[in-house]
Design an enzyme around this catalytic site. Structure first.
Site: not given
Length: 340
Positions: A231, A269, A271
């Site tokens: 991340s 991930s 983000d």
């Protein structure tokens, strides 16, 4: 400008790597935005624990703000109220995935002390998963760690690399951590500063000024393991005249900038980008058609922050014997001493 990282590793500009042509602030850090402070608390036992807390403290609460979710595979406590109201009611605290809830409760303690008559608070706490190097299930972050980061926040060049919430993170195949950068520009006739701070912990192939640096080629013989739960948390601060909608446009550009350094934007991930402005609210916002130089500043500052998070980090061995290696400077496409 300060070029040496506090840990003895070098920042991108000392290695001849600079993102874009805009000038930086004097520190090349998010703290170049007047009144913005950064604090860390690091938990590192040299063995199984490599984690911590990083706090970005604005000059006051109630500032215009926005959150952009590039991929929502993560935990950003308090984000929906920022989306709804466009207001930052808390310092921004970053930590490890399984410690985010304890950290949020600690921020609540901090806010209740600031406002003893308050009845509702909205802590804003984000995370990345440092479980590749740290025993994340032990949840070692305590209220005191969070309070130490908040109450110890200060100006000056923040520590980067393996510190605070970046102590156990990895990115793009290498050891990463906390990174920061800033840009100065003129927008609609007014001087503007943009600063960024990142907690880098995501997958992909490190790309430096367009040159891929896959770990298998750069570090032959090193077995590359892709950590789970990759991340990235990005904080953007500015003194530009912006409302929450326009800050959302900045936050989106911050996520886009991850692609410049080779982000894979993988399924797992999480983000996120948080953007806020310190500009007085009574001033009219910049027109949308005058935002291009601010967008460029955000992209460049985030790109360089990500590179700083990698270049200032040191090789770390953690839980289960996992090792994350530092980026070797002698393999960079631009050699030391050639940059500005």
């Amino acid at each position: 400008m300060t070029d040496a990282a506090p840990q003895g590793r070098l920042r991108a500009r000392s290695l001849g790597v600079a993102a874009g042509a805009l000038p930086t602030g004097p520190l090349n850090a998010i703290t170049d935005v007047d009144g913005v402070l950064v604090g860390h608390a690091t938990v590192d036992d040299g063995a199984d624990l490599h984690t911590g807390v990083t706090a970005v403290v604005p000059p006051r609460l109630g500032l215009p703000a926005a959150v952009h979710t590039g991929n929502g595979y993560g935990k950003l406590v308090g984000s929906t109220q920022v989306d709804e109201l466009g207001v930052l009611e808390s310092p921004i605290v970053l930590t490890a995935t399984l410690s985010v809830f304890r950290a949020a409760d600690a921020v609540l303690t901090y806010l209740m002390r600031l406002r003893p008559d308050g009845l509702s608070f909205n802590p804003l706490v984000g995370e990345t998963n440092d479980g590749f190097l740290s025993d994340i299930r032990r949840r070692p972050i305590t209220e005191q760690h969070v309070l130490d980061a908040l109450e110890g926040a200060c100006g000056g060049l923040p520590a980067e690399g393996c510190v605070g919430a970046g102590t156990g993170t990895t990115a793009l195949g290498y050891k990463a951590g906390i990174g920061t950068s800033s840009r100065r520009l003129v927008a609609d006739g007014a001087p503007v500063t943009v600063g960024a701070l990142v907690q880098a912990n995501f997958g992909g192939v490190l790309t430096v000024q367009g040159t891929p640096m896959p770990v298998e080629e750069v570090l032959p013989g090193v077995r590359h393991e892709e950590p789970p739960g990759n991340s990235c948390m990005i904080v953007v601060a500015t003194d530009a005249r912006l409302d929450a909608r326009r800050l959302g446009r900045l936050a989106r550009r911050a996520i886009f900038a991850m692609g410049r350094v080779g982000a894979s934007y993988a399924h797992g991930s999480g983000d996120y980008a948080i953007a806020f402005t310190t500009a007085p609210p009574q001033r009219p916002p910049l027109p949308d058609d005058r935002l291009d130089p601010v967008f460029a500043a955000v992209m460049d500052a985030v790109e360089e922050s990500l590179l700083n998070s990698l270049f200032t980090a040191t090789t770390t061995t953690g839980v289960h014997g996992h090792t994350s290696h530092a980026v070797p400077y002698d393999r960079l496409p631009i050699r030391p001493g050639t940059g500005g």
